[in-house]
Design an enzyme around this catalytic site. Structure first.
Site, mmCIF file in Angstrom:
data_model
loop_
_atom_site.group_PDB
_atom_site.id
_atom_site.type_symbol
_atom_site.label_atom_id
_atom_site.label_comp_id
_atom_site.label_asym_id
_atom_site.label_seq_id
_atom_site.Cartn_x
_atom_site.Cartn_y
_atom_site.Cartn_z
ATOM 1 N N GLY A 80 0.827 -1.199 0.000
ATOM 2 C CA GLY A 80 0.000 0.000 0.000
ATOM 3 C C GLY A 80 0.859 1.245 0.000
ATOM 4 N N ASN A 81 0.217 2.384 0.109
ATOM 5 C CA ASN A 81 0.945 3.644 0.066
ATOM 6 C C ASN A 81 1.775 3.895 1.320
ATOM 7 O OD1 ASN A 81 0.004 5.059 -2.496
ATOM 8 N ND2 ASN A 81 -1.947 4.485 -1.585
ATOM 9 N N SER A 82 1.320 3.381 2.453
ATOM 10 C CA SER A 82 2.047 3.629 3.698
ATOM 11 C C SER A 82 2.595 2.368 4.342
ATOM 12 C CB SER A 82 1.145 4.361 4.703
ATOM 13 O OG SER A 82 -0.031 3.611 4.968
ATOM 14 N N GLY A 88 -7.775 -1.020 -8.776
ATOM 15 C CA GLY A 88 -6.632 -1.439 -7.970
ATOM 16 C C GLY A 88 -6.691 -2.909 -7.593
ATOM 17 N N ASP A 97 -5.673 -4.307 -4.995
ATOM 18 C CA ASP A 97 -6.098 -4.478 -3.603
ATOM 19 C C ASP A 97 -7.621 -4.500 -3.505
ATOM 20 O OD1 ASP A 97 -6.182 -1.780 -4.385
ATOM 21 O OD2 ASP A 97 -5.838 -1.040 -2.354
ATOM 22 N N ARG A 98 -8.274 -3.631 -4.275
ATOM 23 C CA ARG A 98 -9.737 -3.603 -4.264
ATOM 24 C C ARG A 98 -10.312 -4.847 -4.917
ATOM 25 N NH1 ARG A 98 -11.183 1.037 -7.435
ATOM 26 N NH2 ARG A 98 -13.325 0.464 -6.912
#
Length: 256
Positions: A8-10, A107, A109-110
């Site tokens: 993910g982004n973080s 995405g 992830d989705r």
């Protein structure tokens, strides 16, 4: 053992599975500028915390919303001896009917979360993921992905507010909130972020229900979910492992 990985982004989220049973789940900070060797070392240390030897890992399934991290994490897994790595991208079997003008832009992830939500729960369904971004993924009664909505996540919204409003202080959203009738600036910012996010989720679900013609099952997931869920008026279920479970299901579909 199978390792499911989502970049993910973080954070990089990981889960270990023996068959259908999740043995562990963990996360490490996402560092897009780091190397495969750095992540191989980090993953080896993390596996050690959970008593997992790298030689036990027979395969891995990888999704990423940070394109630069995909080859880095794949290299890290291969350095640890994991040769069978599936990247969730176009061409991978998911079993999900994506009714989108640009299916490849949904995405991974989705997609994984939607696969798990369809398999686990009732339909129609809305998956609400509360993380760096807040995303809504809508499945109809046939289990097809028919709609989406994306907005800034709670922390990101609060950071943007603080950056653009010079007189507002830095506020930790995890701090105690004085309720909706805030009496100081810090609590007012927390109330706006937390209650505002909850009200947005409630309002969006109401609109999705109108569009679907039926009240959907609501599945909430993501790192910020525990902060927002106590303030939701919408009936919902919380599934912390939804994304990782979806990756495991995608692995099984492609390897069975």
């Amino acid at each position: 053992m199978l390792i499911a990985v989502n970049a993910g982004n973080s954070h990089v989220l990981l889960g270990g599975y023996e068959g259908d049973e999740q043995i562990f789940s963990a996360s490490i900070a996402a560092e897009p500028k780091q190397t495969g060797e750095f992540y191989a070392y980090s993953l080896r240390q993390l596996f050690g915390l959970y008593g997992v030897e790298a030689r036990r890992i027979r395969g891995a399934v990888l999704s990423s919303v940070v394109p630069a991290m995909t080859p880095v994490l794949e290299k890290a897994l291969r350095l640890l001896g994991v040769q069978d790595v599936i990247e969730v991208s176009s061409g991978v079997k998911t079993g999900l009917n994506i009714r989108s003008e640009q299916p490849r832009q949904v995405g991974s992830d989705r997609v994984a979360a939607a696969v798990a939500a369809r398999a686990k729960g009732e339909l129609p369904c809305v998956v609400v993921s509360l993380g760096t971004a807040t995303t809504f993924t809508v499945l109809d009664e046939a289990g097809a992905l028919v709609g989406s909505a994306i907005t800034a996540g709670v922390h990101l919204s609060l950071d943007a507010l603080r950056a653009q409003a010079a007189q507002l202080p830095a506020v930790a959203i995890e701090g105690a909130c004085g309720g909706i009738l805030a009496r100081n600036t810090e609590d007012a910012m927390r109330a706006g972020a937390v209650y505002g996010a909850a009200a947005m989720v409630d309002g969006m679900i109401e609109r999705f229900a109108q569009a679907l013609g039926k009240q959907p099952c609501v599945v909430v997931t993501g790192g910020t979910a525990p902060l927002i869920m106590p303030h939701l008026r919408t009936a919902h279920v919380y599934d912390e492992s939804l994304l990782l479970d979806g990756l495991r299901m995608i692995w099984k579909r492609n390897r069975n």
